[in-house]
Design a protein around this motif. Structure first.
Motif, short mmCIF file in Angstrom:
data_model
loop_
_atom_site.label_atom_id
_atom_site.label_comp_id
_atom_site.label_asym_id
_atom_site.label_seq_id
_atom_site.Cartn_x
_atom_site.Cartn_y
_atom_site.Cartn_z
N ARG A 91 -8.20 -51.31 -56.53
CA ARG A 91 -7.46 -51.15 -55.27
C ARG A 91 -7.51 -52.46 -54.47
O ARG A 91 -8.55 -53.11 -54.42
CB ARG A 91 -8.09 -50.04 -54.42
CG ARG A 91 -8.23 -48.74 -55.19
CD ARG A 91 -8.90 -47.66 -54.39
NE ARG A 91 -10.29 -47.95 -54.06
CZ ARG A 91 -11.08 -47.10 -53.44
NH1 ARG A 91 -10.63 -45.93 -53.07
NH2 ARG A 91 -12.34 -47.42 -53.16
N GLN A 151 -20.55 -48.56 -45.76
CA GLN A 151 -20.03 -47.85 -46.94
C GLN A 151 -19.27 -48.84 -47.82
O GLN A 151 -18.82 -49.87 -47.35
CB GLN A 151 -19.10 -46.70 -46.52
CG GLN A 151 -19.86 -45.53 -45.92
CD GLN A 151 -18.95 -44.39 -45.49
OE1 GLN A 151 -17.73 -44.54 -45.40
NE2 GLN A 151 -19.54 -43.26 -45.20
N PHE A 152 -19.15 -48.47 -49.09
CA PHE A 152 -18.57 -49.39 -50.06
C PHE A 152 -17.12 -49.02 -50.41
O PHE A 152 -16.81 -47.86 -50.62
CB PHE A 152 -19.38 -49.38 -51.35
CG PHE A 152 -20.74 -49.99 -51.20
CD1 PHE A 152 -20.91 -51.36 -51.29
CD2 PHE A 152 -21.85 -49.19 -50.94
CE1 PHE A 152 -22.16 -51.93 -51.14
CE2 PHE A 152 -23.11 -49.75 -50.79
CZ PHE A 152 -23.26 -51.12 -50.89
N MET A 153 -16.30 -50.06 -50.51
CA MET A 153 -14.98 -49.87 -51.11
C MET A 153 -15.09 -50.10 -52.61
O MET A 153 -14.36 -49.53 -53.40
CB MET A 153 -14.01 -50.87 -50.49
CG MET A 153 -12.62 -50.83 -51.08
SD MET A 153 -11.64 -52.18 -50.42
CE MET A 153 -10.88 -52.76 -51.93
N LEU A 154 -16.04 -50.95 -53.00
CA LEU A 154 -16.25 -51.27 -54.41
C LEU A 154 -17.72 -51.60 -54.63
O LEU A 154 -18.33 -52.27 -53.80
CB LEU A 154 -15.40 -52.50 -54.79
CG LEU A 154 -15.61 -53.06 -56.20
CD1 LEU A 154 -14.96 -52.15 -57.24
CD2 LEU A 154 -15.01 -54.47 -56.31
N GLU A 155 -18.26 -51.11 -55.73
CA GLU A 155 -19.61 -51.52 -56.12
C GLU A 155 -19.53 -52.27 -57.43
O GLU A 155 -18.71 -51.94 -58.31
CB GLU A 155 -20.52 -50.30 -56.25
CG GLU A 155 -20.80 -49.66 -54.88
CD GLU A 155 -22.04 -48.77 -54.89
OE1 GLU A 155 -23.09 -49.21 -55.37
OE2 GLU A 155 -21.92 -47.63 -54.44
N ALA A 156 -20.38 -53.28 -57.57
CA ALA A 156 -20.39 -54.10 -58.79
C ALA A 156 -20.55 -53.21 -60.01
O ALA A 156 -21.22 -52.18 -59.95
CB ALA A 156 -21.53 -55.11 -58.71
N SER A 157 -19.90 -53.63 -61.08
CA SER A 157 -19.85 -52.96 -62.40
C SER A 157 -18.70 -51.94 -62.48
O SER A 157 -18.37 -51.49 -63.57
CB SER A 157 -21.18 -52.32 -62.83
OG SER A 157 -21.34 -51.05 -62.24
N ASP A 158 -18.08 -51.61 -61.37
CA ASP A 158 -16.82 -50.85 -61.41
C ASP A 158 -15.65 -51.83 -61.48
O ASP A 158 -15.75 -52.95 -60.99
CB ASP A 158 -16.65 -50.00 -60.13
CG ASP A 158 -17.44 -48.71 -60.18
OD1 ASP A 158 -17.97 -48.39 -61.25
OD2 ASP A 158 -17.52 -48.04 -59.14
N MET A 167 -18.18 -44.17 -62.90
CA MET A 167 -17.91 -45.02 -61.75
C MET A 167 -19.10 -45.01 -60.81
O MET A 167 -19.67 -43.96 -60.55
CB MET A 167 -16.66 -44.52 -61.02
CG MET A 167 -16.03 -45.59 -60.18
SD MET A 167 -14.44 -45.07 -59.48
CE MET A 167 -14.99 -44.26 -57.99
N LYS A 168 -19.44 -46.20 -60.33
CA LYS A 168 -20.62 -46.31 -59.48
C LYS A 168 -20.27 -46.10 -57.99
O LYS A 168 -21.06 -45.56 -57.23
CB LYS A 168 -21.21 -47.72 -59.68
CG LYS A 168 -22.69 -47.80 -59.43
CD LYS A 168 -23.18 -49.18 -59.82
CE LYS A 168 -24.20 -49.65 -58.81
NZ LYS A 168 -24.40 -51.10 -58.86
N THR A 169 -19.07 -46.57 -57.62
CA THR A 169 -18.68 -46.45 -56.21
C THR A 169 -18.51 -44.97 -55.87
O THR A 169 -17.80 -44.25 -56.56
CB THR A 169 -17.35 -47.21 -55.95
OG1 THR A 169 -17.44 -48.51 -56.52
CG2 THR A 169 -17.06 -47.31 -54.47
N LYS A 170 -19.20 -44.57 -54.80
CA LYS A 170 -19.17 -43.16 -54.40
C LYS A 170 -17.76 -42.72 -54.01
O LYS A 170 -17.07 -43.44 -53.30
CB LYS A 170 -20.03 -43.00 -53.15
CG LYS A 170 -21.36 -42.37 -53.38
CD LYS A 170 -22.04 -42.11 -52.04
CE LYS A 170 -23.50 -41.82 -52.27
NZ LYS A 170 -24.20 -41.49 -51.02
N TYR A 216 -19.56 -56.64 -54.71
CA TYR A 216 -19.57 -55.45 -53.84
C TYR A 216 -18.58 -55.74 -52.70
O TYR A 216 -18.53 -56.86 -52.22
CB TYR A 216 -20.95 -55.23 -53.22
CG TYR A 216 -22.01 -54.84 -54.22
CD1 TYR A 216 -22.36 -53.50 -54.38
CD2 TYR A 216 -22.66 -55.80 -54.99
CE1 TYR A 216 -23.33 -53.13 -55.30
CE2 TYR A 216 -23.63 -55.44 -55.91
CZ TYR A 216 -23.96 -54.10 -56.06
OH TYR A 216 -24.92 -53.73 -56.96
#
Lengths: 220, 190
Positions: free
Chosen positions: B47, B36-43, A1-4, B94
């Motif tokens: 949610r 900050q990210f809730m989602l990043e591309a490729s995931d 998973m990329k999202t931290k 994203y």
């Protein structure tokens, strides 16, 4: 998973909490540290930045805020303090993974303070009914997070929990720390895992293992 | 923490106090700080987020590194990559916090248990999906059929007050124009 993922360590200035924090800081997760001793917390932050200058780590002022911001909460406080912390964080850990590392031993290290048919992890699950409590790290001595290979063999790190996805996530986390994860079963297995550590501590003292010891399942 | 969600739910469905107490037990309270990210591309997007406080935006990136803003979400709006959420394919988007935000997240694997526990939530989610579809179609039609100036005017009419919180270059990206063009349009219409 990329999202931290954001991982809060409540009790991060204790032996176990700081060892886990340092080990996790090698990965790419964001760490939120809460501990009651400011000086120790600052030293820990500095140590982590020495280990990994790019580590995303922050000291945070209260368990509530740390838990609210976190995706995963590691409860690294002594068993006796767990109920109070659980009460404080309960509204903020709904549907989140809460890792129980505690071994609820009595003062003389010859028994447990939990009911005979229960465990620290199961008691925590009762206090946090909407969280996904997972048992992990309780059979790993603090020193072995930095040196997970003992006598040439990577020690096992047992994981137990009732939510399959939560167990999977924690297993991946354990692996990322260089430990050898073994999924032991549902949360009720925590009873055995905690007693395994009680025995290991008794044997460590008796046989002078110098707090570098662990369990390993040998198999074909 | 739950007052915005409760208000939003009660606009669409009737819930007893006991039902709402049960609904709360399926939502993950999550603070996200700006950037900050809730989602990043490729995931895979696993949610859906209800914004209790703050703002999110979703975007894709071009090979050159520029961003294409897809959607904004402010208080009481929902945000997710529903395509990825339902197909379980990796997202191309994203989702980032535009401001420090307080979210209530509904995980994909909690959706069916929630609906089984509180059936009235079926109606709420149907309305949610309907609205998402309508918004998507409107966005598509506006992108294809309207000039940049018309798109800007529609956008301001609909969400103008909220957009004071959004940097100009993001509004330009959302409208599919350069920041210079947006600046020119703004001068023309003012």
């Amino acid at each position: 998973m990329k999202t931290k993922s954001t991982i809060a360590i409540i009790g991060s200035t204790g032996n176990m909490g700081s060892a886990i924090a340092k080990s996790l800081a090698k990965g790419s997760n964001r760490l939120l540290l809460f501990g009651r001793e400011d000086t120790k917390l600052q030293t820990l932050k500095n140590d982590i930045h020495t280990l990994n200058s790019g580590a995303d780590v922050e000291a945070i002022g209260c368990p509530k805020d740390a838990s609210w911001e976190a995706d995963i909460v590691i409860l690294a406080v002594p068993y006796a303090a767990e109920a109070a912390v659980a009460e404080e964080i309960r509204p903020y850990v709904t549907q989140k993974i809460v890792i129980s590392i505690a071994n609820p031993m009595n003062e003389t290290f010859d028994g447990m303070v939990t009911p005979a048919d229960s465990s620290a992890a199961q008691e925590l699950q009762k206090l946090l009914p909407d969280a996904q409590v997972v048992k992990a790290f309780n059979t790993t001595y603090a020193a072995n997070f930095a040196e997970p290979v003992i006598a040439g063999v990577p020690a096992d790190a047992y994981v137990a929990g009732d939510d399959e996805k939560a167990v999977q996530t924690v297993t991946e986390l354990v692996q990322s720390m260089g430990l050898n994860p073994v999924v032991a079963g549902g949360l009720a297995v925590s009873h055995t895992l905690e007693h395994m550590q009680l025995l290991l501590i008794q044997l460590t003292v008796k046989n002078n293992y110098n707090w570098h010891a662990g369990w390993k399942i040998l198999h074909n | 923490m739950f007052s915005e969600l409760e208000k939003n739910l009660r606009q669409h469905i009737t819930l007893t106090t006991d039902e709402f107490d049960r609904v709360k037990r399926y939502f993950v309270p999550k603070k996200l700080r700006r950037k900050q990210f809730m989602l990043e591309a490729s995931d895979v997007c696993t949610r859906m987020a209800f914004v209790s406080k703050g703002a999110l935006f979703s975007y894709s990136t071009s090979e050159k590194g520029s961003i294409n803003v897809v959607q904004f979400a402010f208080e009481s709006w929902w945000m997710a990559d529903l395509y990825s959420f339902f197909t379980e394919e990796p997202s191309k988007l994203y989702i980032e916090a535009l401001e420090d935000s307080e979210l209530l997240l509904l995980k994909a694997d909690r959706l069916q248990p929630l609906l089984a526990d509180v059936p009235a939530m079926e109606t709420y989610l149907r309305i949610l999906y309907q609205n998402a579809y309508v918004a998507l179609q409107r966005r598509l039609e506006e992108t294809i059929g309207l000039t940049a100036e018309q798109r800007y005017l529609r956008f301001m009419e609909r969400d103008g007050r909220l957009l004071l919180r959004v940097p100009q270059h993001m509004i330009a990206s959302y409208l599919g124009v350069t920041p210079e063009t947006l600046s020119r349009i703004r001068k023309q219409v003012s």
